[in-house]
Motif scaffolding. Structure first.
Motif, PDB file in Angstrom:
ATOM      1  N   ALA A  62       0.835  -1.201   0.000  1.00  0.00           N
ATOM      2  CA  ALA A  62       0.000   0.000   0.000  1.00  0.00           C
ATOM      3  C   ALA A  62       0.876   1.259   0.000  1.00  0.00           C
ATOM      4  O   ALA A  62       2.039   1.208   0.413  1.00  0.00           O
ATOM      5  CB  ALA A  62      -0.902  -0.016   1.228  1.00  0.00           C
ATOM      6  N   SER A  68      10.039   2.172  -0.099  1.00  0.00           N
ATOM      7  CA  SER A  68      11.304   2.820  -0.485  1.00  0.00           C
ATOM      8  C   SER A  68      12.321   2.750   0.649  1.00  0.00           C
ATOM      9  O   SER A  68      13.512   2.536   0.419  1.00  0.00           O
ATOM     10  CB  SER A  68      11.070   4.283  -0.866  1.00  0.00           C
ATOM     11  N   THR A  69      11.840   2.921   1.866  1.00  0.00           N
ATOM     12  CA  THR A  69      12.744   2.893   3.016  1.00  0.00           C
ATOM     13  C   THR A  69      13.380   1.504   3.138  1.00  0.00           C
ATOM     14  O   THR A  69      14.589   1.374   3.339  1.00  0.00           O
ATOM     15  CB  THR A  69      11.981   3.256   4.311  1.00  0.00           C
ATOM     16  N   GLU A 152      10.131  -1.357  -7.455  1.00  0.00           N
ATOM     17  CA  GLU A 152       9.169  -0.946  -6.428  1.00  0.00           C
ATOM     18  C   GLU A 152       7.917  -0.424  -7.113  1.00  0.00           C
ATOM     19  O   GLU A 152       7.983   0.501  -7.914  1.00  0.00           O
ATOM     20  CB  GLU A 152       9.758   0.160  -5.537  1.00  0.00           C
ATOM     21  N   VAL A 154       3.667   0.582  -6.256  1.00  0.00           N
ATOM     22  CA  VAL A 154       2.623   0.705  -5.262  1.00  0.00           C
ATOM     23  C   VAL A 154       1.559  -0.357  -5.594  1.00  0.00           C
ATOM     24  O   VAL A 154       1.304  -0.633  -6.765  1.00  0.00           O
ATOM     25  CB  VAL A 154       2.086   2.150  -5.272  1.00  0.00           C
ATOM     26  N   THR A 237      11.458  -2.974  10.778  1.00  0.00           N
ATOM     27  CA  THR A 237      11.322  -1.547  11.056  1.00  0.00           C
ATOM     28  C   THR A 237      12.252  -0.877  10.061  1.00  0.00           C
ATOM     29  O   THR A 237      13.459  -0.780  10.272  1.00  0.00           O
ATOM     30  CB  THR A 237      11.728  -1.211  12.512  1.00  0.00           C
TER      31      THR A 237
HETATM   32  N1  LIG Z   1       7.447   4.257  12.350  1.00  0.00           N
HETATM   33  C1  LIG Z   1       7.892   3.795  11.196  1.00  0.00           C
HETATM   34  N2  LIG Z   1       7.823   4.564  10.088  1.00  0.00           N
HETATM   35  C2  LIG Z   1       8.267   4.065   8.921  1.00  0.00           C
HETATM   36  C3  LIG Z   1       8.810   2.766   8.825  1.00  0.00           C
HETATM   37  N3  LIG Z   1       9.158   2.543   7.547  1.00  0.00           N
HETATM   38  C4  LIG Z   1       8.845   3.655   6.859  1.00  0.00           C
HETATM   39  N4  LIG Z   1       8.321   4.587   7.699  1.00  0.00           N
HETATM   40  C5  LIG Z   1       7.878   5.937   7.328  1.00  0.00           C
HETATM   41  O1  LIG Z   1       6.728   5.847   6.526  1.00  0.00           O
HETATM   42  C6  LIG Z   1       6.725   6.879   5.524  1.00  0.00           C
HETATM   43  C7  LIG Z   1       6.609   6.252   4.145  1.00  0.00           C
HETATM   44  O2  LIG Z   1       7.783   5.505   3.852  1.00  0.00           O
HETATM   45  P1  LIG Z   1       8.206   5.162   2.363  1.00  0.00           P
HETATM   46  O3  LIG Z   1       9.391   4.258   2.451  1.00  0.00           O
HETATM   47  O4  LIG Z   1       8.323   6.369   1.549  1.00  0.00           O
HETATM   48  O5  LIG Z   1       6.939   4.321   1.927  1.00  0.00           O
HETATM   49  P2  LIG Z   1       6.556   3.818   0.457  1.00  0.00           P
HETATM   50  O6  LIG Z   1       5.805   2.564   0.653  1.00  0.00           O
HETATM   51  O7  LIG Z   1       7.757   3.774  -0.408  1.00  0.00           O
HETATM   52  O8  LIG Z   1       5.591   4.974  -0.032  1.00  0.00           O
HETATM   53  P3  LIG Z   1       5.048   5.252  -1.524  1.00  0.00           P
HETATM   54  O9  LIG Z   1       6.172   4.956  -2.478  1.00  0.00           O
HETATM   55  O10 LIG Z   1       4.661   6.694  -1.515  1.00  0.00           O
HETATM   56  O11 LIG Z   1       3.873   4.342  -1.709  1.00  0.00           O
HETATM   57  C8  LIG Z   1       8.010   7.647   5.707  1.00  0.00           C
HETATM   58  O12 LIG Z   1       7.728   8.780   6.471  1.00  0.00           O
HETATM   59  C9  LIG Z   1       8.888   6.665   6.476  1.00  0.00           C
HETATM   60  O13 LIG Z   1       9.854   7.312   7.270  1.00  0.00           O
HETATM   61  C10 LIG Z   1       8.883   1.978  10.018  1.00  0.00           C
HETATM   62  O14 LIG Z   1       9.335   0.822  10.029  1.00  0.00           O
HETATM   63  N5  LIG Z   1       8.394   2.545  11.155  1.00  0.00           N
END
Ligand SMILES: Nc1nc2c(ncn2[C@@H]2O[C@H](COP(=O)(O)OP(=O)(O)OP(=O)(O)O)[C@@H](O)[C@H]2O)c(=O)[nH]1
Ligand SMILES: [Mg+2]
Length: 322
Positions: A62, A68-69, A152, A154, A237
């Protein structure tokens, strides 16, 4: 520029990209992304260098699940293992970020940065374009010596799920509160999962998500899962990188399983089949558009009401495929 000189220009860029020039690779990716005329000649040039053997890893989930992280850490694990990963982060639509912000979220340090190549690709609301651009970009990465290749996307929309489906190994990410397990199952995401990740394990509710997933696996509610492979559920995490190593190991275990069972060849073939189908569909769509733009008689008759739309379509198709 003539077609010949365009192909020559693409050929020179490809040689530079293959010897490590990242800007040249970036320009070639832009051709592919925009379905530039130069990309046509490029495909033939790339083909001999792309064996189709690089591992393709899909990461989906989702919006905001933390893809991305996590990919940032995954890429580091891969690079630390001595490989040269490339990432294609497909931005679904965001007109504001234009893909740039998404790419920026993938962060790495020293060594990994030198080995890895990261690129975000904006689809600009054109779902069909994505289906064609992704395999082209992956071949280009491979021709330039990159692998594994991480995509990656969505996890919303059929095209995005299809793109993921053709990976060798698909990692599906779920996070508490953000399109939870039940939702992911409804949208068909769980059935493409080879590895399941519950991210944001630092947040309340992560254990509940894990329990829901275990339950669905036990009950066989995840339809795509066969008796031969049960996806491992890994808690991560992503913000700290906790669990990323386990995700990398699970991806490798799945690949080993595929290699043993012949599944690797199945996936490679289904990837090619899908691309051929997508390219045929695109050609048909273009032909239909051109046909109607030429204001054929059958269309005029349907517009006047002297012919049914179905009959006009049948007559025009007859001409189109002849
Ligand atoms: N608390 C917490 N926040 C997280 C974690 N992983 C990611 N985040 C936060 O969640 C937000 C979205 O993270 P992204 O990695 O950009 O998520 P994504 O799935 O790539 O998002 P889209 O590409 O926009 O769909 C960021 O603000 C991150 O810092 C986690 O394990 N714990
Ligand atoms: Mg992202």
């Amino acid at each position: 520029m003539s077609a010949g000189s365009e192909t020559r220009a693409a050929g020179e860029l490809l040689e530079r990209a293959r010897s490590g020039d990242r800007r040249a690779l970036g320009r070639l990716l832009t051709f592919v992304e925009h379905r530039d005329a130069r990309a046509h000649g490029l495909d033939d040039l790339v083909h001999p260098h792309a064996t189709g053997n690089a591992a393709v890893i899909g990461v989906t989930g989702a919006p905001g699940a933390g893809k991305s992280t996590l990919v940032g850490h995954l890429v580091k694990e891969i690079a630390d293992a001595g490989q040269q990963p490339a990432v294609l982060a497909v931005d679904p639509s965001s007109p504001l970020s234009g893909g740039a912000i998404l790419g920026d979220r993938i962060r790495m340090d020293g060594v990994a940065e030198g080995r890895a190549f990261i690129r975000s690709m904006a689809t600009r609301g054109h779902a069909g374009g994505l289906a064609l651009a992704v395999p082209g970009a992956l071949r280009l990465f491979e021709a330039c010596g990159f692998g594994p290749l991480v995509v990656e996307t969505v996890g919303v929309g059929q095209v995005e799920v299809d793109v993921t489906r053709t990976a060798d190994t698909t990692v599906v990410m779920v996070a508490p509160g953000m399109g939870d397990a039940v939702q992911a199952n409804k949208s068909g995401l769980l059935e493409v999962a080879d590895v399941l990740v519950v991210n944001k394990a630092d947040r309340p509710g992560a254990d509940d998500v894990r329990r829901d997933l275990e339950h669905m696996l036990d009950l066989g509610h995840i339809t795509g899962v066969t008796e031969h492979w049960r996806p491992e559920i890994i808690m991560t995490t992503a913000t700290t990188g906790e669990g990323a190593l386990k995700v990398h190991q699970a991806i490798q275990a799945h690949r080993a399983h595929l290699a043993e069972t012949g599944g690797l060849e199945d996936r490679r073939r289904s990837r090619i089949r899908q691309e051929v189908a997508d390219r045929m569909t695109r050609r048909l769509e273009d032909a239909v558009t051109a046909c109607l733009a030429s204001e054929p008689e059958e269309l005029a008759e349907a517009l006047q009401g002297t012919r049914t739309p179905a009959s006009a379509a049948a007559a025009l198709m007859e001409r189109l495929v002849r």
